[in-house]
Design a protein around this motif. Structure first.
Motif, PDB file in Angstrom:
ATOM      1  N   PHE A 114     115.071   5.994  -8.608  1.00 39.48           N
ATOM      2  CA  PHE A 114     114.836   7.245  -7.822  1.00 39.48           C
ATOM      3  C   PHE A 114     115.068   8.457  -8.463  1.00 39.48           C
ATOM      4  N   LEU A 115     116.009   8.312  -9.477  1.00 36.45           N
ATOM      5  CA  LEU A 115     116.204   9.746 -10.370  1.00 36.45           C
ATOM      6  C   LEU A 115     114.974  10.002 -11.240  1.00 36.45           C
ATOM      7  N   GLU A 116     114.331   8.535 -11.887  1.00 35.71           N
ATOM      8  CA  GLU A 116     113.226   8.938 -12.649  1.00 35.71           C
ATOM      9  C   GLU A 116     112.018   9.311 -11.770  1.00 35.71           C
ATOM     10  N   MET A 117     111.938   8.947 -10.473  1.00 36.34           N
ATOM     11  CA  MET A 117     110.797   9.539  -9.726  1.00 36.34           C
ATOM     12  C   MET A 117     111.137  10.999  -9.364  1.00 36.34           C
ATOM     13  N   ASP A 118     112.334  11.314  -9.100  1.00 37.08           N
ATOM     14  CA  ASP A 118     112.684  12.692  -9.087  1.00 37.08           C
ATOM     15  C   ASP A 118     112.143  13.680 -10.391  1.00 37.08           C
ATOM     16  N   ARG A 119     112.467  12.943 -11.571  1.00 39.27           N
ATOM     17  CA  ARG A 119     112.382  13.597 -12.512  1.00 39.27           C
ATOM     18  C   ARG A 119     110.712  13.879 -13.018  1.00 39.27           C
ATOM     19  N   MET A 120     110.029  13.022 -12.371  1.00 36.90           N
ATOM     20  CA  MET A 120     108.226  13.099 -12.577  1.00 36.90           C
ATOM     21  C   MET A 120     107.766  13.963 -11.354  1.00 36.90           C
ATOM     22  N   LEU A 121     108.391  14.077 -10.425  1.00 35.46           N
ATOM     23  CA  LEU A 121     107.929  14.995  -9.076  1.00 35.46           C
ATOM     24  C   LEU A 121     108.115  16.152  -9.336  1.00 35.46           C
ATOM     25  N   ARG A 122     107.262  17.179  -8.822  1.00 33.78           N
ATOM     26  CA  ARG A 122     107.454  18.508  -8.787  1.00 33.78           C
ATOM     27  C   ARG A 122     108.070  18.898  -7.845  1.00 33.78           C
ATOM     28  N   PRO A 123     108.441  20.327  -7.694  1.00 39.78           N
ATOM     29  CA  PRO A 123     109.359  20.636  -6.562  1.00 39.78           C
ATOM     30  C   PRO A 123     108.403  20.871  -5.432  1.00 39.78           C
ATOM     31  N   GLU A 124     108.795  20.424  -4.288  1.00 35.70           N
ATOM     32  CA  GLU A 124     107.914  20.223  -3.011  1.00 35.70           C
ATOM     33  C   GLU A 124     106.840  19.266  -3.107  1.00 35.70           C
ATOM     34  N   GLY A 125     107.068  18.212  -3.864  1.00 34.68           N
ATOM     35  CA  GLY A 125     106.083  17.117  -4.132  1.00 34.68           C
ATOM     36  C   GLY A 125     106.541  16.095  -3.104  1.00 34.68           C
ATOM     37  N   TRP A 126     105.572  14.933  -3.029  1.00 37.45           N
ATOM     38  CA  TRP A 126     105.810  14.022  -1.938  1.00 37.45           C
ATOM     39  C   TRP A 126     105.992  12.638  -2.577  1.00 37.45           C
ATOM     40  N   VAL A 127     106.667  11.954  -1.521  1.00 35.89           N
ATOM     41  CA  VAL A 127     106.876  10.465  -1.881  1.00 35.89           C
ATOM     42  C   VAL A 127     106.667   9.641  -0.764  1.00 35.89           C
ATOM     43  N   VAL A 128     105.759   8.734  -0.866  1.00 28.94           N
ATOM     44  CA  VAL A 128     105.291   7.632   0.339  1.00 28.94           C
ATOM     45  C   VAL A 128     105.528   6.343  -0.151  1.00 28.94           C
ATOM     46  N   LEU A 129     106.513   5.854   0.554  1.00 30.42           N
ATOM     47  CA  LEU A 129     106.861   4.275   0.232  1.00 30.42           C
ATOM     48  C   LEU A 129     106.522   3.415   1.317  1.00 30.42           C
ATOM     49  N   SER A 130     106.106   2.325   0.978  1.00 34.01           N
ATOM     50  CA  SER A 130     105.699   1.314   2.006  1.00 34.01           C
ATOM     51  C   SER A 130     106.512  -0.111   1.507  1.00 34.01           C
ATOM     52  N   ASP A 131     107.359  -0.625   2.503  1.00 36.16           N
ATOM     53  CA  ASP A 131     107.897  -1.724   2.145  1.00 36.16           C
ATOM     54  C   ASP A 131     108.592  -2.471   3.279  1.00 36.16           C
ATOM     55  N   LYS A 132     109.385  -3.445   3.149  1.00 32.42           N
ATOM     56  CA  LYS A 132     110.029  -4.040   4.282  1.00 32.42           C
ATOM     57  C   LYS A 132     111.216  -3.198   4.667  1.00 32.42           C
ATOM     58  N   VAL A 133     111.524  -3.644   5.822  1.00 30.11           N
ATOM     59  CA  VAL A 133     112.618  -2.749   6.719  1.00 30.11           C
ATOM     60  C   VAL A 133     113.948  -2.570   5.855  1.00 30.11           C
ATOM     61  N   GLY A 134     114.465  -3.579   5.204  1.00 29.28           N
ATOM     62  CA  GLY A 134     115.600  -3.553   4.373  1.00 29.28           C
ATOM     63  C   GLY A 134     115.553  -2.554   3.246  1.00 29.28           C
ATOM     64  N   ALA A 135     114.331  -2.831   2.574  1.00 23.96           N
ATOM     65  CA  ALA A 135     114.028  -1.925   1.097  1.00 23.96           C
ATOM     66  C   ALA A 135     113.964  -0.495   1.725  1.00 23.96           C
ATOM     67  N   ILE A 136     113.482  -0.274   2.723  1.00 22.28           N
ATOM     68  CA  ILE A 136     113.194   1.014   3.070  1.00 22.28           C
ATOM     69  C   ILE A 136     114.332   1.830   3.565  1.00 22.28           C
ATOM     70  N   GLU A 137     115.311   1.141   4.381  1.00 24.68           N
ATOM     71  CA  GLU A 137     116.577   1.693   4.662  1.00 24.68           C
ATOM     72  C   GLU A 137     117.507   1.989   3.549  1.00 24.68           C
ATOM     73  N   MET A 138     117.387   1.309   2.537  1.00 29.66           N
ATOM     74  CA  MET A 138     118.113   1.542   1.123  1.00 29.66           C
ATOM     75  C   MET A 138     117.602   2.675   0.738  1.00 29.66           C
ATOM     76  N   ALA A 139     116.137   2.659   0.498  1.00 30.75           N
ATOM     77  CA  ALA A 139     115.674   3.784  -0.104  1.00 30.75           C
ATOM     78  C   ALA A 139     115.859   4.992   0.731  1.00 30.75           C
ATOM     79  N   ARG A 140     116.107   5.156   1.839  1.00 33.64           N
ATOM     80  CA  ARG A 140     116.349   6.377   2.647  1.00 33.64           C
ATOM     81  C   ARG A 140     117.602   6.937   2.382  1.00 33.64           C
TER      82      ARG A 140
END
Length: 620
Positions: free
Chosen positions: A561-587
């Motif tokens: 997630f830190l690497e994703m934040d590094r690549m993403l510009r300020p005000e950029g968007w992330v869309v993740l699709s996954d199973k419930v457990g993985a999404i809760e952890m990601a949140r």
């Protein structure tokens, strides 16, 4: 015999309790049941998200609910879980690119140019912090204006570096107080990019560069792309031009190309193969790219041959030769003698020469290699090219026995692959088109969610119509687990003005050849390692099933997630699709790195959830 407690009650209320006392007890009992029921319901609701519609039309409700969710999650992460928001990195990391530490590479024993290559194995710095934007960072201009004008404060480039540049593409720029402006297509100088592109087309027998697609040229690998003007022109012709260049601490070609909204990655011809399979590109272009092609017995040119498709073109231009006057003839002789020998060895033919531009064409006949007499460059062994992820360069010719050996002139003229071409990749047509159908629907749903949010942060500009996103706000998109490239195809069908970097995880089924054969761009990557790009280079990151895929590996989720934040510009968007457990952890992780996050139940009976996040614009 009466009990002790009954005797006590008899003293207080008498031998027969009054009706009012009985009613009071009954009301108290009902109130206690209601309170317990409410507590139980709240506890259940905290585990099971409330179902919400798949497509949001009421923006105010979505925005308010997103804010509530964000505050609740922030409280949870700071309180019950004991986690804290991560701090910001120091100013020295504003343009930090992991795996390219020259000093550390030298200490590790790398030399002869290998110290400038990618070496994640010597990466020891695991400081978990958020890479901050420069003080003068501004959101990029809308596309296509952002292709021609960029903010100089968004890049690490000095005025001296800019003024000392002498290449053709860099001469097309104009440095202003806080902007770098590029000549528009109509205002190119004589002998500029438009004329240069037309010259290449004529040299390969075409009427104009608008005929590249009809000639089978859809994908171009631009080595040492300068600042991307040639690639920008090819993009205007509907070609997919990808810039690759070595890591540069300042004045990066790749960083500037991405800032302009053009496809680019950090990659170099030093000691390792490019992260592409064999037979990937229709044209490879090098204009004063600084590579000595006959170095190391031609192993660098052999790598070009590996990624070039049958019938494809290698374009080599050296404008600096014009500066030597009468020495030009001698320079040509010195350059061409080893090149002539190497190109004959790998079955290339010199198609045309004009001024300082040479064009070779790769053979379409795989039997050519067997007919060579006592060749010093052998054919590679069967199956050596199964995994091309930064493997050492090899001195053998690959791809000749591949079932993907199809001349570029013989491919389907349409955008979609034919059934026979899909079968080459082991993909059933019905599975491929069902996947595309799913992504058409998913893209519409994503945009129904993002559209009101984007316009809330970027109100309509005076005099503007109402352009639909992503025309004005999203250009560089990364699909972190691309599969067949269905999201990319859906973007094209919807005529969205974006390009997609299709990433295939190295431990997933290798679909990168299928993606590249569709005319898209992509790369193989290990998500346990940093991605070869500069900070703030993507407007949107998308991943379907990636978190579940990585759960069986020893990767650190917070590092990802830190690497994703590094690549993403300020005000950029992330869309993740996954199973419930993985999404809760990601949140929870999204809250820790200061993203606004919203979990969405698709309400289709599955255990899949969406997590839609936006990175904050942090200025400190």
């Amino acid at each position: 015999m009466r009990s002790f407690w009954f005797n006590k009650l008899s003293v207080i209320f008498g031998p027969r309790p009054p009706v009012s006392w009985l009613l009071l007890c009954l009301v108290s009992l009902l109130a206690l049941i209601a309170v317990l029921g409410s507590t139980s319901s709240n506890a259940f609701d905290s585990v099971t998200p409330t179902p919400v519609p798949d497509i949001y039309l009421n923006y105010r409700r979505l925005k308010e609910q997103a804010a509530v969710d964000y505050l609740e999650l922030k409280s949870l992460s700071l309180g019950a879980s004991g986690q804290r928001e991560l701090g910001l990195c120091g100013k020295e990391r504003e343009n930090y690119v992991p795996c390219y530490n020259v000093s550390a590479n030298l200490l590790a024993g790398f030399k002869d140019g290998e110290e400038f290559d990618r070496h994640c194995e010597v990466l020891r710095d695991r400081n978990q912090c958020l890479v901050r934007p420069p003080k003068d960072y501004k959101s990029p201009l809308r596309w296509p204006a952002g292709r021609d004008v960029i903010w100089s404060g968004n890049l690490k480039i000095t005025k001296d570096q800019f003024l000392s540049s002498g290449s053709m593409t860099k001469r097309l720029m104009l440095l202003e107080e806080n902007q770098i402006a590029f000549h528009s297509e109509d205002g190119l100088i004589f002998d500029g990019v438009k004329d240069y592109s037309r010259q290449i087309a004529e040299m390969i027998g075409l009427g104009s560069d608008s005929d590249f697609l009809q000639a089978g040229v859809r994908t171009v690998l631009d080595i040492g792309c300068g600042f991307g003007s040639f690639g920008a022109h090819l993009v205007s012709l509907k070609l997919m031009a990808v810039c690759i260049a070595a890591y540069e601490a300042t004045g990066s070609q790749v960083q500037l190309a991405l800032e302009r909204g053009l496809p680019a990655i950090i990659a170099s011809f030093i000691s390792r193969q490019l992260p592409y399979p064999s037979l990937s590109f229709d044209m490879v272009h090098c204009a004063q790219c600084g590579i000595v092609w006959d170095k190391k017995d031609g192993i660098l040119l052999i790598e070009v041959d590996r990624v070039l498709k049958p019938g494809g073109y290698f374009v080599l231009t050296s404008p600096s030769g014009k500066l030597h006057g009468t020495a030009v003839g001698k320079r040509k002789r010195n350059v061409l003698t080893p090149m002539e020998e190497l190109t004959q060895e790998i079955c290339w033919s010199l198609l045309a020469q004009q001024d300082e531009t040479f064009i070779w064409q790769k053979t379409v006949d795989s039997d050519c290699y067997a007919s060579r007499k006592q060749s010093a460059i052998p054919l590679c062994k069967e199956g050596h090219d199964v995994q091309s992820y930064y493997q050492p360069l090899v001195s053998c010719i690959s791809g000749t026995s591949s079932n993907r050996w199809i001349p570029i002139q013989n491919r389907s003229a349409g955008l979609q692959l034919s059934a026979s071409e899909l079968e080459v990749h082991g993909v059933l047509p019905e599975n491929f088109f069902e996947d595309l159908r799913v992504w058409r629907s998913a893209l519409k749903n994503y945009w129904s969610l993002l559209t009101p949010l984007i316009f809330s942060d970027h109100p309509k500009r005076p005099g503007d119509e109402d352009p639909l996103p992503p025309f004005n706000m999203i250009r560089n998109v990364m699909d972190m687990n691309a599969h067949y490239g269905g999201l990319n195809a859906a973007f094209l069908e919807e005529k969205k003005s974006v390009w997609v970097m299709n990433v295939v995880p190295i431990r997933a089924h290798n679909t990168l050849p299928l993606i590249l054969d569709q005319g898209f761009t992509g790369i193989m990557h290990d998500w346990c390692e940093p991605f070869p790009t500069y900070p703030r280079t993507y407007d949107m990151l998308h991943a379907n099933g990636l978190l579940s895929h990585l759960s069986s590996e020893s990767c650190s989720a917070i590092d990802l997630f830190l690497e994703m934040d590094r690549m993403l510009r300020p005000e950029g968007w992330v869309v993740l699709s996954d199973k419930v457990g993985a999404i809760e952890m990601a949140r929870m992780l999204a809250t820790q790195i200061r993203w606004e996050a919203r979990v969405i139940d698709l309400q289709n009976g599955s255990d899949q959830r969406l997590l839609v996040c936006q990175k904050q614009f942090i200025k400190k």
